[in-house]
Design an enzyme around this catalytic site. Structure first.
Site, PDB file in Angstrom:
ATOM      1  N   TYR A  43       0.657  -1.163   0.075  1.00 24.78           N
ATOM      2  CA  TYR A  43       0.144  -0.096  -0.167  1.00 24.78           C
ATOM      3  C   TYR A  43       0.933   1.361  -0.062  1.00 24.78           C
ATOM      4  CZ  TYR A  43       1.087   1.066   4.855  1.00 24.78           C
ATOM      5  OH  TYR A  43       1.673   1.366   6.291  1.00 24.78           O
ATOM      6  N   LYS A  59       6.464  -1.998   1.854  1.00 26.59           N
ATOM      7  CA  LYS A  59       5.395  -1.212   2.541  1.00 26.59           C
ATOM      8  C   LYS A  59       4.134  -2.224   2.418  1.00 26.59           C
ATOM      9  CE  LYS A  59       3.203   3.451   3.216  1.00 26.59           C
ATOM     10  NZ  LYS A  59       3.212   3.196   4.814  1.00 26.59           N
ATOM     11  N   GLU A  85      11.700   2.775  14.508  1.00 27.33           N
ATOM     12  CA  GLU A  85      10.755   3.648  13.725  1.00 27.33           C
ATOM     13  C   GLU A  85       9.387   3.461  14.730  1.00 27.33           C
ATOM     14  OE1 GLU A  85       9.553   2.786   9.766  1.00 27.33           O
ATOM     15  OE2 GLU A  85       9.626   0.861  10.089  1.00 27.33           O
ATOM     16  N   LEU A 116      11.268   1.717   7.421  1.00 28.46           N
ATOM     17  CA  LEU A 116      10.491   1.900   5.918  1.00 28.46           C
ATOM     18  C   LEU A 116      11.307   3.322   5.566  1.00 28.46           C
ATOM     19  CD1 LEU A 116       8.471   1.381   3.744  1.00 28.46           C
ATOM     20  CD2 LEU A 116       7.056   3.118   5.044  1.00 28.46           C
TER      21      LEU A 116
HETATM   22  N1  PDD Z   1       2.601   5.208   7.358  1.00 27.36           N
HETATM   23  N2  PDD Z   1       7.427   3.880   8.937  1.00 27.36           N
HETATM   24  C1  PDD Z   1       6.108   3.027   8.903  1.00 27.36           C
HETATM   25  C2  PDD Z   1       6.161   1.652   9.489  1.00 27.36           C
HETATM   26  C3  PDD Z   1       4.900   3.518   8.304  1.00 27.36           C
HETATM   27  O1  PDD Z   1       3.751   2.873   8.112  1.00 27.36           O
HETATM   28  C4  PDD Z   1       4.963   5.102   7.709  1.00 27.36           C
HETATM   29  C5  PDD Z   1       3.969   5.791   6.828  1.00 27.36           C
HETATM   30  C6  PDD Z   1       6.261   5.738   7.857  1.00 27.36           C
HETATM   31  C7  PDD Z   1       6.283   7.055   7.157  1.00 27.36           C
HETATM   32  O2  PDD Z   1       6.510   6.914   5.781  1.00 27.36           O
HETATM   33  P1  PDD Z   1       6.130   8.144   4.775  1.00 27.36           P
HETATM   34  O3  PDD Z   1       6.771   9.334   5.119  1.00 27.36           O
HETATM   35  O4  PDD Z   1       6.217   7.685   3.581  1.00 27.36           O
HETATM   36  O5  PDD Z   1       4.462   8.235   4.798  1.00 27.36           O
HETATM   37  C8  PDD Z   1       7.337   5.150   8.213  1.00 27.36           C
HETATM   38  C9  PDD Z   1       1.521   5.447   6.504  1.00 27.36           C
HETATM   39  C10 PDD Z   1       1.302   7.023   6.575  1.00 27.36           C
HETATM   40  C11 PDD Z   1       0.302   4.342   7.156  1.00 27.36           C
HETATM   41  O6  PDD Z   1       0.516   3.488   7.384  1.00 27.36           O
HETATM   42  O7  PDD Z   1      -0.874   5.266   7.401  1.00 27.36           O
END
Ligand code: PDD
Length: 287
Positions: free
Chosen positions: A35, A151, A184, A209
């Site tokens: 996703y 992801k 994270e 991620l």
């Molecule tokens: N989450 N680490 C994890 C485990 C995440 O699920 C996310 C993002 C990030 C940040 O990635 P980005 O800056 O590309 O959004 C880091 C999304 C927003 C979610 O699961 O809703």
């Protein structure tokens, strides 16, 4: 807000209440899918090309075929944002390996990956209010698989960690690996600011991620001549940090004011986090 929401599901735009996927979708049975989440601002998607590049990489790592061209996918995402009249919010894109009789191994006859796109409005003011207060974080043991660089929609440890945070009166949980370092958040990347004003975040090489917000923020730091240390940090270092914050597409830069119940800095959002939050969109790409 009474307007019915529209989702794109495998080639059709449907009202959400009528939108459904097959019960033998491998996303449903094996969480066999990936996703992306993009922020929407002023009706436009933020850093979409980077999200699509990461999507392609995630699909490649799981050996799921790209179901349509990136250009077509972009059209669909725009259309879902438009049909739902989103000014500020998020767009969600999910691709699973598709529908097949349940068997752990890949389907032997090729199936078409399943594509779902949804979008929803968020309250800009509510998000700003949260940022003005700052959030609390708890730390939890890292218990995810080593491929968190993908992801994937397989998010059980993240779900449990987030719930644990909620029950502790916090907003996010930071995973801590076996070596004692923060990896994270359950849905965000983790950052601290040292007493010398240096911004610290773990390298995206391992254990996290590679966040899009993280990557753009690194460019923002360079432009603002704020120094960056890409290295892991411990909860103990974070407790004593001048500032802390998290990044994610749905929150951009969100100040952290409490970790495991300890106030960070003076217990209010720090100047660097607040400045980065303000400056971020000057450096973002809008589609
Ligand atoms: N989450 N680490 C994890 C485990 C995440 O699920 C996310 C993002 C990030 C940040 O990635 P980005 O800056 O590309 O959004 C880091 C999304 C927003 C979610 O699961 O809703």
């Amino acid at each position: 807000s009474q307007m019915s929401r529209i989702a794109y599901v495998n080639g059709q735009y449907r009202e959400m209440r009528d939108a459904s996927v097959n019960i033998e979708d491998r996303g449903y049975q094996f969480s066999d899918g990936v996703y992306e989440v993009c922020e929407i601002r002023d009706g436009r998607m933020v850093d979409l090309p980077r999200h699509l590049a990461r999507l392609q990489r995630s699909l490649h790592e799981l050996r799921i075929d790209m179901p349509m061209s990136l250009a077509a996918l972009e059209v669909v995402m725009h259309e879902v944002v438009r049909r739902n009249r989103i000014g500020y919010g998020i767009v969600y894109l999910q691709i699973t390996r598709g529908v097949a009789r349940r068997d752990h191994a890949f389907p032997t006859t090729p199936v078409r990956p399943a594509v779902v796109v949804t979008a929803r409005s968020l309250s800009f003011q509510k998000n700003q209010d949260t940022a003005a207060r700052g959030i609390g974080v708890i730390t939890v043991p890292e218990n995810r698989w080593p491929r968190v660089d993908i992801k994937s929609v397989s998010l059980l440890p993240n779900v449990l960690a987030k719930q644990q945070a909620r029950e502790a009166g916090a907003y996010e949980a930071w995973f801590v690996d076996r070596d004692g370092f923060v990896t994270e958040g359950s849905s965000s990347n983790a950052w601290i600011v040292t007493g010398e004003g240096r911004v610290v975040t773990r390298s995206a090489d391992e254990g996290i991620l590679a966040g899009i917000t993280r990557a753009v923020l690194i460019e923002v730091l360079a432009a603002l001549q704020i120094s960056l240390e890409e290295r892991p940090f411990t909860p103990e270092e974070a407790y004593g940090a001048a500032e802390a914050f998290v990044t994610a597409s749905s929150q951009i830069v969100m100040p952290v004011v409490r970790i495991d119940g300890r106030p960070i800095g003076d217990g209010t959002p720090g100047p660097i986090a607040s400045r980065l939050r303000e400056e971020f969109h000057r450096f973002a790409a809008f589609s």
